[in-house]
Structures are given as structure tokens and as C-alpha cells.
Design an enzyme around this catalytic site. Structure first.
Site, PDB file in Angstrom:
ATOM      1  N   HIS A  92       0.857  -1.186   0.000  1.00 37.41           N
ATOM      2  CA  HIS A  92       0.000   0.000   0.000  1.00 37.41           C
ATOM      3  C   HIS A  92       0.896   1.240   0.000  1.00 37.41           C
ATOM      4  O   HIS A  92       1.193   1.830   1.032  1.00 37.41           O
ATOM      5  CB  HIS A  92      -0.904  -0.020   1.241  1.00 37.41           C
ATOM      6  CG  HIS A  92      -1.886   1.109   1.304  1.00 37.41           C
ATOM      7  ND1 HIS A  92      -3.198   0.978   0.918  1.00 37.41           N
ATOM      8  CD2 HIS A  92      -1.757   2.394   1.719  1.00 37.41           C
ATOM      9  CE1 HIS A  92      -3.834   2.121   1.090  1.00 37.41           C
ATOM     10  NE2 HIS A  92      -2.976   3.008   1.575  1.00 37.41           N
ATOM     11  N   ASP A 100      -2.263 -10.129   1.261  1.00 36.74           N
ATOM     12  CA  ASP A 100      -1.443  -9.255   0.422  1.00 36.74           C
ATOM     13  C   ASP A 100      -2.349  -8.510  -0.548  1.00 36.74           C
ATOM     14  O   ASP A 100      -2.397  -8.794  -1.746  1.00 36.74           O
ATOM     15  CB  ASP A 100      -0.392 -10.088  -0.319  1.00 36.74           C
ATOM     16  CG  ASP A 100       0.631  -9.214  -1.045  1.00 36.74           C
ATOM     17  OD1 ASP A 100       0.605  -7.990  -0.845  1.00 36.74           O
ATOM     18  OD2 ASP A 100       1.446  -9.764  -1.810  1.00 36.74           O
ATOM     19  N   GLU A 106       0.649  -1.709   4.425  1.00 34.07           N
ATOM     20  CA  GLU A 106       1.228  -0.364   4.362  1.00 34.07           C
ATOM     21  C   GLU A 106       2.491  -0.260   5.218  1.00 34.07           C
ATOM     22  O   GLU A 106       2.483  -0.609   6.394  1.00 34.07           O
ATOM     23  CB  GLU A 106       0.224   0.691   4.829  1.00 34.07           C
ATOM     24  CG  GLU A 106       0.735   2.111   4.624  1.00 34.07           C
ATOM     25  CD  GLU A 106      -0.340   3.162   4.826  1.00 34.07           C
ATOM     26  OE1 GLU A 106      -0.224   4.256   4.233  1.00 34.07           O
ATOM     27  OE2 GLU A 106      -1.300   2.916   5.575  1.00 34.07           O
TER      28      GLU A 106
END
Length: 452
Positions: free
Chosen positions: A347, A395, A404
Site C-alpha cells: 500500500h 497481500d 502499508e
């Protein structure tokens, strides 16, 4: 194992998270200059806030976790500069710290002795269901930002400014050999500390944008933490008397053992869930305290009737790092680029959008956010948020709770890795006390040689 990924992990700090004018020695081809209008794009502020670090996979600059990240990095350099030097990374890590604290100096009048405001944040994250472009609603490369980015100024933010004081104070010890720059950092830290003590309040009070993402629960622990660093940076015992006062510790919750008791994080500094960032902080502390015990010629400690040798702390730290690097039920490395299996859908806006000459607007980048294809760019060495409490991991790019990476989390990872790296153990015993006057008077000089 720790040494093998140390270089890549440290390298992730500077460029994937960096804002402003990227240095010429940029070796991350998919990053470039970004946020070049920060500060100016908010007419109510109108001054430069170019530089610093983005917080995570977006383009928001939060001073609170960024200050904690710089303090953690500085602490690791102060204790383990010899290990950084042995790895050839001492100059690099000092560049990273300077990049971060130079930005913090921009966010207030650092030349003044007294201030009444600090720029706490650049960019906006809370969408509140609206469609106005901001740093969470939009999915675009930081280099292509074209919407106004508000500056959040605080006038009563003891937690934030005490943490910023800790960052500048600790960095002043890192740069003690550059006297002018070190003193500049100390002066800025003292100004922030005075502001923190005089204008009491939490920076995230009142439902501010920061409260949604980095809500601070109190400022008392920052007073303990910041006061300790101010003492170490200046040798002024008044800071030590304050930070060790029992009433301050009581206000900070040092004795009540609440849900976050004993967890070092950007919000809680008492020890000096969604772990992985908390896991690496614990690993760093365990390694460091093991080295402290060895420096004091203490073979271990008692917990009730049981004796634990210092090696038990380092063994614990290694198990945590080993888990992160793949010794876990998923057999997944949570450090990008390390091992056979690691997250491919991180992310991170810059990593997920190809640098192909096309400028994707606010919603134009959504197709890259939502695609199931792996990121075209790899954030080498970045630790992602990691698994849930059941060791589960997905994932998926849109699920930031798993994928992230954050600036503060990776600061803890670098600190833990350097503490565990190398064959030898031990801290640089004198560096942290370099500004502290000796507890006892210096012995007199030896007498002159006897002459007949």
C-alpha cells in the site's frame, strides 16, 4: 541474517518516504521531486514547508510520528555508531536524520526563544465520505500532486512539541562534532520544550484530522521522554529532575499497567495488537537493555524467583526479527524484497503506479490502487504493517492494515537490526552522556616530575 538486510532496510527510509527535492544521488528510479508547493499552497500559511518525510503510503506529513522516527534513529546511532560505521552506513543514517530534523526546524520559528504555534501537519487524510481531493481520497504519485494541501497549525500541543524537542535534542548528540549545527538543534529543542510546558494541550484534541490517524492519548509520557533527552543534550539537571519526578510518572501512567503499558510506540514512550512496528521497537529495547546490563557488568536480572541472563533478552529480540523475516506460520517475509515470499501489493502510491510519463489525476490512479497485479516498483527493505493477531495476512493493496509501510515502523526496524548486527555486542558507553557534566570533580593533574 540481520546484517544481510541492514543496508536495504536503511535505504528505504530516504527515498520512498522522502518529500521535497530529491538529492542527485537518488538510486530509486521511480521517485522524484514532490511536494514542492507545500506550505505555499495553503494561503493561510504561505511559507515553505518543502521537505521532510511522508508518513506512509500516502503523501501526508505528520510531525508526531515523524519526530518519533527521528528520535529512534538518533538513539540507535548514539548507542551503536561503531556498528553503523562498520556497516558503512554511518554517513547515510546521519543524512537521513538531518533530512528529517531540518524539516522539523522549518515548522516553527526555530531562531526564537518563545513561540506560540507549530505547523503540525501538511496534507489531509480524513475523507468523511466526501469527494474533495485529498491525500487519502486520491491515489496518485507524490510527484504528480496537483491539489491544495492544507497546513494544520497548533497553538496548544504539548505532546507533539515535547516529541519534536526529543527529536532535535537526540539529533544534537548525533551531530555533536558539528558544534554550530548541534547548538542550533539544542536551541530549537529548548524553544519547543518551553512551548510544550507553557501551553498545555493535546495536539489531536477536538476531532482534528490528526486524531483520526495518530491520536495522542496524553502528553505526560512525552514530558518524561522529552525531558530525558533534553537532559542528555544539555546536561541541565532541571530537565532530569522533572522527567524523573514521581508525580510526572504517575500522570504518565507508569504505575497503572493499562492496555498499552510497556509498549514503546509513537504514542507511548514510557518504556523508552497491530504489531509489527511495536514488535521491532520491543526488539530494539530488548537488545539495548541487554547491552546496558553488560556495560554495567550485570549478568542478568531476577523476575520474582527466576533469574534470566542478559542473553535471554537478545534471544527474544532475535525471535521477533526472525518472525518478521519469514519464521512464521505463513512463511512470509514482511520486509519487501527479502526472502522468497514477501508482499507484492504494498500500500504505497509511488510504488503502485508506474513511472511511464503519464500523469494520473486524483481518481485516475484508482485503477492502479485496485488492480490485482503486483506493484511495478519495489520498496526494497520496507517492513509492511504485517499480520493480524492470528498470524493471518492478506497481500491486498487496499488493506493498509496488512500492507502499508510506515516511517515510524521502519525506524524501529532499523534500530533493532543495528542493535543485533555484527558479532560483538555492547553500546558506545560514553556518547549518550557526552553533554552531561561528570558527577564527581575531575582528579587533579599529576605533579610535575621530580628534579634534583
Amino acid at each position: 541474517m540481520e546484517g544481510r538486510i541492514f543496508d536495504e532496510t536503511l535505504g528505504v527510509f530516504f527515498l520512498p518516504f522522502a518529500a521535497g527535492r530529491i538529492p542527485k544521488h537518488n538510486n530509486v528510479s521511480w521517485r522524484g521531486n514532490s511536494g514542492m508547493k507545500d506550505g505555499f499552497s495553503d494561503p493561510s500559511y504561505g511559507r515553505s514547508l518543502v521537505g521532510g518525510f511522508y508518513d506512509a503510503g500516502d503523501a501526508i506529513k505528520f510531525n508526531f510520528p515523524a519526530s518519533f522516527a527521528m528520535t529512534m534513529l538518533s538513539w540507535s546511532v548514539i548507542e551503536y555508531s561503531a556498528k553503523y560505521e562498520a556497516a558503512g552506513e554511518l554517513v547515510h543514517v546521519k543524512e537521513i536524520i538531518k533530512w528529517g530534523v531540518d524539516y522539523l526546524l522549518k515548522t516553527f520559528n526555530s531562531s526564537a526563544d518563545t513561540i506560540d504555534r507549530v505547523a503540525a501537519q501538511v496534507g489531509q487524510g480524513a475523507t468523511s465520505g466526501g469527494t474533495n481531493p485529498n491525500d487519502h481520497y486520491c491515489w496518485t504519485r507524490p510527484e504528480d500532486l496537483d491539489y491544495p494541501r492544507p497546513v494544520y497549525v497548533c497553538h496548544s500541543c504539548s505532546d507533539l512539541t515535547a516529541e519534536m524537542a526529543a527529536a532535535l535534542a537526540s539529533a544534537s548528540i548525533v551531530f555533536k562534532d558539528n558544534k554550530a549545527y548541534s547548538q542550533k538543534l539544542v536551541h530549537g529543542a529548548a524553544t519547543l520544550w518551553k512551548f510544550a510546558r507553557d501551553q498545555r494541550g493535546r495536539y489531536s484534541e477536538g476531532g482534528s484530522d490528526a486524531s483520526v490517524f495518530y491520536n495522542s492519548t496524553s502528553y505526560w509520557d512525552e514530558f518524561v521522554w522529552g525531558g530525558a533527552w533534553m537532559y542528555l543534550a544539555t546536561g541541565n539537571s532541571s530537565y532530569l529532575q522533572l522527567s524523573t519526578h514521581p508525580k510526572l510518572a504517575k500522570h504518565a501512567g507508569a504505575f497503572w499497567g493499562g492496555p498499552d503499558y510497556g509498549v514503546l510506540s509513537w504514542d507511548n514512550k514510557l518504556t523508552g495488537a497491530q504489531p509489527l512496528q511495536y514488535v521491532v521497537n520491543a526488539a530494539f529495547l530488548a537488545s539495548l537493555y541487554s547491552d546496558y546490563l553488560e556495560a554495567a557488568d550485570t549478568p542478568g536480572w531476577y523476575c520474582g524467583p527466576n533469574f534470566f541472563p542478559t542473553g535471554a533478552l537478545r534471544d527474544f529480540a532475535r525471535t521477533q526479527i526472525d518472525y518478521i523475516l519469514g519464521k512464521n506460520p505463513k512463511k512470509m517475509s514482511y520486509v519487501v524484497g527479502f526472502g522468497q515470499r514477501y508482499p507484492k501489493h504494498v500500500h504505497h502510491r509511488g510504488a503502485s503506479i508506474p513511472k511511464n510519463g503519464v500523469k494520473y489525476n486524483c481518481k485516475g490512479g484508482w485503477k492502479w490502487r485496485d488492480t490485482k497485479k503486483p506493484n511495478p516498483n519495489t520498496v526494497h527493505g520496507a517492513m509492511v504493517a504485517g499480520p493480524d493477531k492470528h498470524d493471518g495476512f492478506r497481500d491486498i493493496r487496499t488493506n493498509y492494515n496488512y500492507t502499508e509501510p510506515t516511517l515510524a515502523g521502519n525506524a524501529g526496524l532499523v534500530a533493532a537490526l543495528v542493535a543485533l548486527s555484527g558479532e560483538s555486542t555492547g553500546v558506545d558507553k560514553n556518547t549518550i552522556f557526552s553533554a552531561v557534566p561528570p558527577m564527581f570533580p575531575s582528579p587533579p593533574p599529576p605533579p610535575a616530575p621530580w628534579r634534583p
